[in-house]
Write a protein that holds these residues in place. Structure first.
Motif, PDB file in Angstrom:
ATOM      1  N   PRO A   1     -49.206  -1.884  70.597  1.00 11.99           N
ATOM      2  CA  PRO A   1     -49.741  -1.288  69.148  1.00 11.99           C
ATOM      3  C   PRO A   1     -49.245   0.167  68.951  1.00 11.99           C
ATOM      4  CG  PRO A   1     -51.493  -0.927  70.856  1.00 11.99           C
ATOM      5  CD  PRO A   1     -50.273  -1.794  71.570  1.00 11.99           C
ATOM      6  N   LEU A   2     -48.461   0.577  69.802  1.00  7.73           N
ATOM      7  CA  LEU A   2     -47.680   1.938  69.690  1.00  7.73           C
ATOM      8  C   LEU A   2     -46.947   1.975  68.363  1.00  7.73           C
ATOM      9  CD1 LEU A   2     -46.585   2.636  73.546  1.00  7.73           C
ATOM     10  CD2 LEU A   2     -48.677   3.104  72.221  1.00  7.73           C
TER      11      LEU A   2
ATOM     12  N   GLN B   1     -43.782  24.885  71.303  1.00  6.08           N
ATOM     13  CA  GLN B   1     -44.804  25.308  71.750  1.00  6.08           C
ATOM     14  C   GLN B   1     -46.023  24.823  70.714  1.00  6.08           C
ATOM     15  OE1 GLN B   1     -44.370  29.576  71.821  1.00  6.08           O
ATOM     16  NE2 GLN B   1     -43.933  29.666  74.056  1.00  6.08           N
ATOM     17  N   GLU B   2     -45.658  24.562  69.624  1.00  5.29           N
ATOM     18  CA  GLU B   2     -46.725  24.245  68.507  1.00  5.29           C
ATOM     19  C   GLU B   2     -47.141  22.748  68.981  1.00  5.29           C
ATOM     20  OE1 GLU B   2     -49.718  23.910  65.554  1.00  5.29           O
ATOM     21  OE2 GLU B   2     -48.916  25.540  66.992  1.00  5.29           O
ATOM     22  N   PHE B   3     -45.777  21.979  69.262  1.00  6.41           N
ATOM     23  CA  PHE B   3     -45.998  20.714  69.689  1.00  6.41           C
ATOM     24  C   PHE B   3     -46.973  20.308  70.772  1.00  6.41           C
ATOM     25  CE2 PHE B   3     -44.756  16.592  71.731  1.00  6.41           C
ATOM     26  CZ  PHE B   3     -44.752  15.776  70.643  1.00  6.41           C
ATOM     27  N   ASN B   4     -46.720  21.138  71.742  1.00  5.68           N
ATOM     28  CA  ASN B   4     -47.508  21.111  72.979  1.00  5.68           C
ATOM     29  C   ASN B   4     -49.017  21.278  72.619  1.00  5.68           C
ATOM     30  OD1 ASN B   4     -45.214  20.245  74.608  1.00  5.68           O
ATOM     31  ND2 ASN B   4     -45.047  22.357  75.296  1.00  5.68           N
ATOM     32  N   ARG B   5     -49.153  22.419  71.953  1.00  7.07           N
ATOM     33  CA  ARG B   5     -50.498  23.075  71.574  1.00  7.07           C
ATOM     34  C   ARG B   5     -51.203  21.822  70.821  1.00  7.07           C
ATOM     35  NH1 ARG B   5     -53.785  24.114  67.969  1.00  7.07           N
ATOM     36  NH2 ARG B   5     -52.234  23.834  66.229  1.00  7.07           N
ATOM     37  N   ARG B   6     -50.668  21.071  69.866  1.00  8.47           N
ATOM     38  CA  ARG B   6     -51.218  19.890  68.959  1.00  8.47           C
ATOM     39  C   ARG B   6     -51.700  19.133  70.040  1.00  8.47           C
ATOM     40  NH1 ARG B   6     -48.652  19.911  63.088  1.00  8.47           N
ATOM     41  NH2 ARG B   6     -48.680  22.053  62.495  1.00  8.47           N
ATOM     42  N   VAL B   7     -50.457  18.331  70.886  1.00 11.48           N
ATOM     43  CA  VAL B   7     -51.035  17.295  71.666  1.00 11.48           C
ATOM     44  C   VAL B   7     -52.044  17.692  72.781  1.00 11.48           C
ATOM     45  CG1 VAL B   7     -50.286  16.078  73.655  1.00 11.48           C
ATOM     46  CG2 VAL B   7     -48.493  16.620  71.831  1.00 11.48           C
ATOM     47  N   ALA B   8     -52.226  18.962  73.166  1.00 11.73           N
ATOM     48  CA  ALA B   8     -53.264  19.376  73.976  1.00 11.73           C
ATOM     49  C   ALA B   8     -54.669  19.265  73.048  1.00 11.73           C
ATOM     50  CB  ALA B   8     -53.324  20.990  74.532  1.00 11.73           C
ATOM     51  N   GLU B   9     -54.481  19.650  72.017  1.00  6.88           N
ATOM     52  CA  GLU B   9     -55.616  19.696  70.883  1.00  6.88           C
ATOM     53  C   GLU B   9     -56.291  18.215  70.804  1.00  6.88           C
ATOM     54  OE1 GLU B   9     -55.978  20.268  66.104  1.00  6.88           O
ATOM     55  OE2 GLU B   9     -55.843  22.046  67.376  1.00  6.88           O
ATOM     56  N   VAL B  10     -55.309  17.311  70.579  1.00  6.60           N
ATOM     57  CA  VAL B  10     -55.456  15.820  70.395  1.00  6.60           C
ATOM     58  C   VAL B  10     -56.132  15.130  71.825  1.00  6.60           C
ATOM     59  CG1 VAL B  10     -54.724  13.532  69.909  1.00  6.60           C
ATOM     60  CG2 VAL B  10     -53.830  15.457  68.629  1.00  6.60           C
ATOM     61  N   MET B  11     -55.636  15.748  72.790  1.00  4.80           N
ATOM     62  CA  MET B  11     -55.988  15.292  74.110  1.00  4.80           C
ATOM     63  C   MET B  11     -57.494  15.875  74.358  1.00  4.80           C
ATOM     64  SD  MET B  11     -54.103  13.067  75.401  1.00  4.80           S
ATOM     65  CE  MET B  11     -54.910  12.839  77.074  1.00  4.80           C
ATOM     66  N   SER B  12     -57.693  16.928  73.968  1.00  3.25           N
ATOM     67  CA  SER B  12     -59.310  17.628  74.297  1.00  3.25           C
ATOM     68  C   SER B  12     -60.206  16.675  73.424  1.00  3.25           C
ATOM     69  CB  SER B  12     -59.185  18.930  73.641  1.00  3.25           C
ATOM     70  OG  SER B  12     -59.228  18.997  72.236  1.00  3.25           O
TER      71      SER B  12
ATOM     72  N   ALA C   1     -53.823   7.204  76.661  1.00  5.79           N
ATOM     73  CA  ALA C   1     -54.098   8.431  75.631  1.00  5.79           C
ATOM     74  C   ALA C   1     -53.006   9.417  75.527  1.00  5.79           C
ATOM     75  CB  ALA C   1     -55.484   9.008  76.572  1.00  5.79           C
ATOM     76  N   VAL C   2     -52.381   9.781  76.445  1.00  4.68           N
ATOM     77  CA  VAL C   2     -51.234  11.038  76.288  1.00  4.68           C
ATOM     78  C   VAL C   2     -50.057  10.465  75.549  1.00  4.68           C
ATOM     79  CG1 VAL C   2     -49.452  11.962  77.688  1.00  4.68           C
ATOM     80  CG2 VAL C   2     -51.641  12.079  78.532  1.00  4.68           C
ATOM     81  N   THR C   3     -49.689   8.890  75.599  1.00  7.58           N
ATOM     82  CA  THR C   3     -48.584   8.471  74.650  1.00  7.58           C
ATOM     83  C   THR C   3     -49.148   8.426  73.219  1.00  7.58           C
ATOM     84  OG1 THR C   3     -47.975   6.874  76.524  1.00  7.58           O
ATOM     85  CG2 THR C   3     -47.256   6.278  74.253  1.00  7.58           C
ATOM     86  N   GLU C   4     -50.640   8.047  73.006  1.00  9.23           N
ATOM     87  CA  GLU C   4     -50.782   8.266  71.619  1.00  9.23           C
ATOM     88  C   GLU C   4     -50.923   9.413  71.081  1.00  9.23           C
ATOM     89  OE1 GLU C   4     -54.435   5.374  71.118  1.00  9.23           O
ATOM     90  OE2 GLU C   4     -53.360   3.790  72.091  1.00  9.23           O
ATOM     91  N   ALA C   5     -51.330  10.640  71.988  1.00 11.87           N
ATOM     92  CA  ALA C   5     -51.495  11.809  71.447  1.00 11.87           C
ATOM     93  C   ALA C   5     -50.003  12.243  70.973  1.00 11.87           C
ATOM     94  CB  ALA C   5     -51.975  12.721  72.620  1.00 11.87           C
ATOM     95  N   VAL C   6     -49.065  12.033  71.795  1.00 13.43           N
ATOM     96  CA  VAL C   6     -47.680  12.501  71.628  1.00 13.43           C
ATOM     97  C   VAL C   6     -47.169  11.881  70.241  1.00 13.43           C
ATOM     98  CG1 VAL C   6     -45.409  12.570  72.431  1.00 13.43           C
ATOM     99  CG2 VAL C   6     -47.213  13.057  73.904  1.00 13.43           C
TER     100      VAL C   6
END
Length: 86
Positions: free
Chosen positions: A52-53, A71-82, A24-29
């Motif tokens: 399938p990556l 910072q925006e990258f991390n925010r977006r990853v966190a958003e996808v992970m949510s 899940a983290v890999t796909e979000a990143v």
């Protein structure tokens, strides 16, 4: 490197609890990274990733790269992970 080996390494390095969490983290990143890099770079990177990556990165690539910082990258990853249930 095979898909399961890649995720095992992500799990190990990220100290994730499960292979599913690492996936899940890999796909979000990769989803966010695809927005940040140009389409040619996304294709080049996708060709080096196990399926399938690679396909996930190709599907998520943008028409044009967006310019945003870590910072925006991390925010977006966190958003996808949510949005992901692991």
């Amino acid at each position: 490197m095979q898909h399961h080996e890649f995720l095992a390494r992500v799990r190990e390095l990220g100290e994730y609890k499960s292979q599913d969490e690492a996936a899940a983290v890999t796909e979000a990143v990769l989803t966010v990274l695809a927005q940040r890099i140009n389409p040619g770079e996304a294709d080049d990177l996708a060709s080096q990733l196990p399926e399938p990556l690679g396909q996930k990165l190709t599907e998520a690539k943008a028409q044009q790269a967006e310019n945003f910082g870590i910072q925006e990258f991390n925010r977006r990853v966190a958003e996808v992970m949510s949005l992901v249930v692991v």
